[in-house]
Design an enzyme around this catalytic site. Structure first.
Site, PDB file in Angstrom:
ATOM      1  N   CYS A  76      -6.183  -3.850   7.071  1.00  0.00           N
ATOM      2  CA  CYS A  76      -7.097  -2.826   6.990  1.00  0.00           C
ATOM      3  C   CYS A  76      -8.348  -3.297   6.159  1.00  0.00           C
ATOM      4  CB  CYS A  76      -6.990  -1.535   6.594  1.00  0.00           C
ATOM      5  SG  CYS A  76      -6.331  -1.723   4.820  1.00  0.00           S
TER       6      CYS A  76
ATOM      7  N   CYS B  71       0.934  -1.229   0.046  1.00  0.00           N
ATOM      8  CA  CYS B  71      -0.156   0.059  -0.295  1.00  0.00           C
ATOM      9  C   CYS B  71       0.881   1.136  -0.052  1.00  0.00           C
ATOM     10  CB  CYS B  71      -0.864   0.041   1.204  1.00  0.00           C
ATOM     11  SG  CYS B  71      -2.032   1.326   1.402  1.00  0.00           S
TER      12      CYS B  71
END
Length: 361
Positions: free
Chosen positions: A197, A101
């Site tokens: 997440c 990410c």
């Protein structure tokens, strides 16, 4: 400078943005919408990118008096992070989605867009120290060893680091929360997000099975070759795993078994005793050097997990990647993980480079 502050809705990014404002920069806040169907409410300390997080980020920006925008990166996040995560597990490797990410979303997609819009740098709430020395970026561990995030930033290129700001690198987490309280930021006591997440319930195996289905295979003893049981797919395992193996019978020596290797083509998961997990050599592909590449064998400290997995080592780079000789064996080192090379120094460990582990011995 014109600075784009990535604001997740947490305390770290809010204080980082506040410090950028206090330093006299022209700051604009942006929240990245990474989920096509964000949850309405956050569940404790798990997950992020919820509607609540977006609202918390906006409130912080309003208090700081800076413009604020929400950018939709959900499609790219799915392609670059979630699909890569699933594909790596299907191939028998163990990826780090936070590292992906940072590399692909926050410091590629976001930074590219920021530069195109005329910004000089992207500011985030990561805990790492960064400075330019004669134009060469030097990325170091943060002052707060427990919060240090240099490991998940070590995949950034020198050019990306030149356009990055990490205002929290010299602070302790407790100091950041205290500052947020002094600034009347509502997120001062907000819990940190943790785990993955996009898997807020923490059940990685179920998440992968929903996307990859069941691919039954054999659990075998690495030494004898005896079949010990069956499993629903290699994607449900990672090297070093002990729990959830689904083996009913105890080992002949009575000691626990661990996953030693994964073979996605045959569907074989090999298990054995802990001593067979010990690794003394690591090969890594796709090396990234924030500064200069290694020049011959180099003494360093390596890290193979975001939290822990450190050893003294000698590393050498060539056209094929990086080869590392560990001075202390490490366990649970899996292909797909990142290995980060540090040079211990008085001013904090300096990141020499990183790569993705391709083989271990």
């Amino acid at each position: 400078m014109r600075v784009l502050a990535a604001m997740s809705g947490g305390v770290d990014s809010a204080v980082a943005a506040a410090r950028a404002v206090a330093a006299g920069h022209e700051v604009v806040g942006v929240h990245l919408a990474l989920s096509a169907k964000p949850g309405t409410l956050r569940t404790g300390a798990r997950g992020c990118c919820t509607v609540e997080d977006s609202r918390d980020a906006r409130r912080a920006a309003d208090l700081l008096g800076i413009p604020f925008y929400v950018w939709d990166f959900a499609e790219r996040f799915t392609e670059e992070v979630i699909d890569t995560f699933v594909g790596e597990y299907a191939a028998g490797r163990t990826p780090n989605p936070c590292l992906t990410c940072n590399e692909k979303i926050k410091f590629e997609a976001l930074l590219d867009k920021a530069i195109a819009l005329g910004f000089d740098a992207v500011c985030t709430g990561h805990y790492a120290r960064l400075e330019l020395v004669d134009g060469v970026p030097e990325l170091r561990r943060s002052r707060d060893a427990d919060k240090d995030q240099s490991y998940v930033l070590a995949s950034l290129t020198a050019e990306q680091l030149r356009h990055s700001m990490f205002p929290l690198g010299d602070s302790l987490k407790s100091e950041v929360r205290e500052e947020a309280g002094r600034r009347d930021l509502a997120v001062a006591e907000k819990p940190d997000s943790h785990d993955i997440c996009f898997i807020p319930d923490g059940d990685t195996r179920s998440f992968l099975e929903d996307r990859l289905g069941r691919s039954p295979g054999k659990l075998v003893d690495a030494e004898s070759g005896a079949v010990l049981g069956e499993h629903a797919g290699v994607h449900g395992f990672t090297v070093g795993q002990r729990k959830g193996l689904g083996i009913d019978a105890p080992a002949p020596d009575g000691r626990p078994r661990y996953v030693l290797s994964l073979e996605p083509v045959s569907g074989t998961v090999a298990v054995g005793s802990a001593e067979h997990l010990a690794v003394t050599e690591v090969d890594a592909r796709r090396p990234i050097w924030p500064g200069r590449p290694l020049d011959g064998p180099t003494e360093c400290v390596v890290q193979v997990r975001a939290h822990g997995g450190l050893a003294d080592a000698v590393a050498e780079a060539d056209d094929d990647g990086i080869r590392v000789q560990l001075r202390q064996p490490l366990r649970g080192v899996a292909p797909g993980q990142a290995i980060v090379l540090y040079r211990p120094e008085e001013r904090g460990d300096l990141v020499l480079g990183s790569g993705l582990i391709s083989a271990t011995r």
